[in-house]
Design a protein around this motif. Structure first.
Motif, PDB file in Angstrom:
ATOM      1  N   MET A   1      70.430  40.318   2.375  1.00  0.00           N
ATOM      2  CA  MET A   1      70.472  39.057   2.509  1.00  0.00           C
ATOM      3  C   MET A   1      70.705  37.864   1.311  1.00  0.00           C
ATOM      4  O   MET A   1      69.384  38.218   0.813  1.00  0.00           O
ATOM      5  CB  MET A   1      70.124  37.691   3.249  1.00  0.00           C
ATOM      6  CG  MET A   1      70.939  36.485   3.596  1.00  0.00           C
ATOM      7  SD  MET A   1      69.861  35.208   5.137  1.00  0.00           S
ATOM      8  CE  MET A   1      70.389  36.356   6.369  1.00  0.00           C
ATOM      9  N   PHE A   2      71.210  36.932   0.314  1.00  0.00           N
ATOM     10  CA  PHE A   2      71.614  36.445  -1.118  1.00  0.00           C
ATOM     11  C   PHE A   2      71.208  37.574  -2.249  1.00  0.00           C
ATOM     12  O   PHE A   2      71.298  37.476  -3.014  1.00  0.00           O
ATOM     13  CB  PHE A   2      69.855  35.854  -0.924  1.00  0.00           C
ATOM     14  CG  PHE A   2      70.057  34.374   0.155  1.00  0.00           C
ATOM     15  CD1 PHE A   2      70.294  33.901   0.421  1.00  0.00           C
ATOM     16  CD2 PHE A   2      68.865  34.513   0.848  1.00  0.00           C
ATOM     17  CE1 PHE A   2      70.380  32.644   1.720  1.00  0.00           C
ATOM     18  CE2 PHE A   2      68.548  33.870   1.963  1.00  0.00           C
ATOM     19  CZ  PHE A   2      69.066  32.977   2.452  1.00  0.00           C
ATOM     20  N   LEU A   3      71.086  38.820  -1.425  1.00  0.00           N
ATOM     21  CA  LEU A   3      71.107  39.800  -2.973  1.00  0.00           C
ATOM     22  C   LEU A   3      72.491  41.365  -2.651  1.00  0.00           C
ATOM     23  O   LEU A   3      72.176  41.455  -4.021  1.00  0.00           O
ATOM     24  CB  LEU A   3      69.896  41.178  -3.102  1.00  0.00           C
ATOM     25  CG  LEU A   3      68.499  40.195  -2.932  1.00  0.00           C
ATOM     26  CD1 LEU A   3      67.111  41.354  -2.653  1.00  0.00           C
ATOM     27  CD2 LEU A   3      68.291  39.746  -4.443  1.00  0.00           C
ATOM     28  N   GLY A   4      72.867  41.053  -1.639  1.00  0.00           N
ATOM     29  CA  GLY A   4      74.022  41.858  -1.459  1.00  0.00           C
ATOM     30  C   GLY A   4      73.635  43.317  -1.419  1.00  0.00           C
ATOM     31  O   GLY A   4      72.561  43.593  -0.752  1.00  0.00           O
ATOM     32  N   PRO A   5      73.962  44.032  -1.800  1.00  0.00           N
ATOM     33  CA  PRO A   5      73.557  46.213  -1.431  1.00  0.00           C
ATOM     34  C   PRO A   5      73.498  46.020  -2.349  1.00  0.00           C
ATOM     35  O   PRO A   5      72.639  45.886  -3.996  1.00  0.00           O
ATOM     36  CB  PRO A   5      74.771  46.428  -1.629  1.00  0.00           C
ATOM     37  CG  PRO A   5      75.710  45.500  -3.522  1.00  0.00           C
ATOM     38  CD  PRO A   5      75.724  43.964  -2.603  1.00  0.00           C
ATOM     39  N   VAL A   6      71.782  47.289  -2.551  1.00  0.00           N
ATOM     40  CA  VAL A   6      70.094  47.506  -2.898  1.00  0.00           C
ATOM     41  C   VAL A   6      70.324  48.874  -2.247  1.00  0.00           C
ATOM     42  O   VAL A   6      70.728  48.902  -1.357  1.00  0.00           O
ATOM     43  CB  VAL A   6      69.024  46.148  -2.449  1.00  0.00           C
ATOM     44  CG1 VAL A   6      68.125  46.944  -3.279  1.00  0.00           C
ATOM     45  CG2 VAL A   6      69.754  45.009  -3.289  1.00  0.00           C
ATOM     46  N   LYS A   7      70.420  49.342  -3.346  1.00  0.00           N
ATOM     47  CA  LYS A   7      70.329  51.195  -3.039  1.00  0.00           C
ATOM     48  C   LYS A   7      68.407  51.108  -2.153  1.00  0.00           C
ATOM     49  O   LYS A   7      67.592  50.643  -2.948  1.00  0.00           O
ATOM     50  CB  LYS A   7      69.649  52.057  -3.984  1.00  0.00           C
ATOM     51  CG  LYS A   7      71.208  51.934  -4.303  1.00  0.00           C
ATOM     52  CD  LYS A   7      71.541  53.312  -5.963  1.00  0.00           C
ATOM     53  CE  LYS A   7      73.051  53.314  -6.153  1.00  0.00           C
ATOM     54  NZ  LYS A   7      72.842  53.888  -7.030  1.00  0.00           N
ATOM     55  N   ILE A   8      68.281  52.085  -1.406  1.00  0.00           N
ATOM     56  CA  ILE A   8      66.982  51.245  -0.720  1.00  0.00           C
ATOM     57  C   ILE A   8      66.052  53.096  -0.915  1.00  0.00           C
ATOM     58  O   ILE A   8      64.905  52.630  -1.622  1.00  0.00           O
ATOM     59  CB  ILE A   8      66.475  52.507   0.800  1.00  0.00           C
ATOM     60  CG1 ILE A   8      67.952  53.734   0.795  1.00  0.00           C
ATOM     61  CG2 ILE A   8      67.685  51.574   1.325  1.00  0.00           C
ATOM     62  CD1 ILE A   8      67.245  54.518   1.870  1.00  0.00           C
ATOM     63  N   LYS A   9      66.123  52.805  -2.248  1.00  0.00           N
ATOM     64  CA  LYS A   9      64.863  53.605  -3.765  1.00  0.00           C
ATOM     65  C   LYS A   9      64.631  52.672  -3.963  1.00  0.00           C
ATOM     66  O   LYS A   9      62.835  52.508  -4.168  1.00  0.00           O
ATOM     67  CB  LYS A   9      65.312  55.034  -4.091  1.00  0.00           C
ATOM     68  CG  LYS A   9      66.761  54.031  -5.301  1.00  0.00           C
ATOM     69  CD  LYS A   9      66.986  55.051  -5.672  1.00  0.00           C
ATOM     70  CE  LYS A   9      67.762  54.796  -7.277  1.00  0.00           C
ATOM     71  NZ  LYS A   9      68.573  55.755  -7.895  1.00  0.00           N
ATOM     72  N   TYR A  10      65.169  51.311  -4.557  1.00  0.00           N
ATOM     73  CA  TYR A  10      64.609  50.141  -5.160  1.00  0.00           C
ATOM     74  C   TYR A  10      63.853  49.196  -4.203  1.00  0.00           C
ATOM     75  O   TYR A  10      62.854  48.573  -4.324  1.00  0.00           O
ATOM     76  CB  TYR A  10      65.396  48.928  -5.580  1.00  0.00           C
ATOM     77  CG  TYR A  10      66.412  50.236  -6.946  1.00  0.00           C
ATOM     78  CD1 TYR A  10      65.842  50.846  -7.855  1.00  0.00           C
ATOM     79  CD2 TYR A  10      68.277  50.254  -6.688  1.00  0.00           C
ATOM     80  CE1 TYR A  10      66.723  51.373  -8.518  1.00  0.00           C
ATOM     81  CE2 TYR A  10      68.302  50.533  -7.954  1.00  0.00           C
ATOM     82  CZ  TYR A  10      67.445  51.111  -8.707  1.00  0.00           C
ATOM     83  OH  TYR A  10      68.733  52.245  -9.548  1.00  0.00           O
TER      84      TYR A  10
END
Length: 308
Positions: free
Chosen positions: A170-179
């Motif tokens: 939410m509020f960030l969109g797609p984020v890779k789980i390593k980050y």
């Protein structure tokens, strides 16, 4: 949402269903301890509720820990009673990342990571508060509770296995789980000299174990085999094994023996080939991410996870 509710409704009806079972155990223990705490205060017998809570609290000093060594594992199933957000956050993260571990590695690997992450976090916490002067001077607190070290192990394990897998936040969109895992580790490291220093140190221990476990698994070594062995031992004490009736026939004995040996050798060779193929797929995921797999490779990994 329906899938989530269905997971928990059938938590004890389905085999190999550790994720919702672990979450339910954490919630039940939290509620029991909370109710005991309330009645203890109302009835003026806090000594009883505090005694029970202490059995789930790992103390910082070895001298106290030796009086209740079981807390090295029980602390990972209890949470702070001062705020519901402690257990809420842990269980949400456990569910999100635990689903990935179960899907790609299987049910037993999730249990292995939870237990080994808790042990690694607890041991690092004890090591630091008994051997490093800065922390020894600050060891005058009751102890630590929380599943965070175990959850961090599962989170980092998932990010090590599938670094480019994407969550939509939410509020960030797609984020890779390593980050996401990297952010958690950074926050915990910065907190190692704060008010929850012990908890953050345990987080780092669990995170390191999660990373090591996956790297060893990709090399063909499962550090958690002993956990499955212990579970099978205790299960055998309560579940009666069916008796196997053996019959013998004389006819075509040599033919059947030859056929059986051939079948056994073929099955063994096939298992070795399958394991080598899965190891190669896991290496590819580690290097290029899950998205780099072909449809056939994804299906083979999925089928292998169901057998675990």
């Amino acid at each position: 949402m329906d899938n989530l509710l269905d997971d928990f409704k059938n938590a004890w009806k389905r085999p190999n269903n550790a994720l919702p079972q672990i979450i339910i155990i954490n919630i039940v223990i939290f509620l029991v301890l909370a109710v005991l705490n309330i009645f203890g205060k109302i009835m003026g017998v806090e000594v009883v509720s505090n005694f029970v809570y202490d059995q789930f609290t790992i103390p910082p000093l070895f001298s106290d820990f030796l009086m209740r060594p079981w807390t090295l594992i029980t602390y990972a199933f209890a949470h702070s009673l001062h705020s519901i957000f402690h257990i809420l956050f842990n269980m949400l993260v456990l569910y999100w990342f635990g689903k990935l571990i179960v899907e790609y590695l299987g049910n037993q690997k999730l249990i292995n990571l939870y237990v080994m992450g808790a042990l690694a976090g607890g041991l690092l916490y004890l090591f630091v508060y008994n051997l490093i002067p800065y922390y020894i001077e600050r060891s005058n607190f009751p102890g630590m509770v929380g599943a965070s070290a175990a959850v961090y192990a599962i989170t980092v394990a998932a990010a090590t296995l599938l670094p480019n897998y994407t969550f939509y936040l939410m509020f960030l969109g797609p984020v890779k789980i390593k980050y996401i895992a990297g952010f958690y580790i950074l926050i915990s490291f910065l907190g190692t000299v704060g008010g929850n220093a012990g908890g953050n140190i345990a987080h780092l221990g669990g995170a390191f174990m999660g990373y090591l476990y996956i790297k060893q698994l990709q090399s063909g070594n499962d550090w958690g085999l002993w956990i499955g062995g212990i579970m099978r031992f205790f299960k055998s004490l309560f579940i009666k094994q069916p008796k196997i009736k053996v019959t013998h026939k004389r006819s075509n004995k040599s033919s059947r023996n030859s056929s059986s040996k051939t079948s056994s050798n073929t099955g063994t060779a096939q298992n070795i080939a399958d394991q080598a193929e899965i190891d190669a797929i896991l290496d590819k995921i580690s290097q290029s991410g899950y998205e780099s797999l072909s449809k056939e490779e994804k299906q083979k990994l999925f089928n292998a996870s169901k057998k675990s």
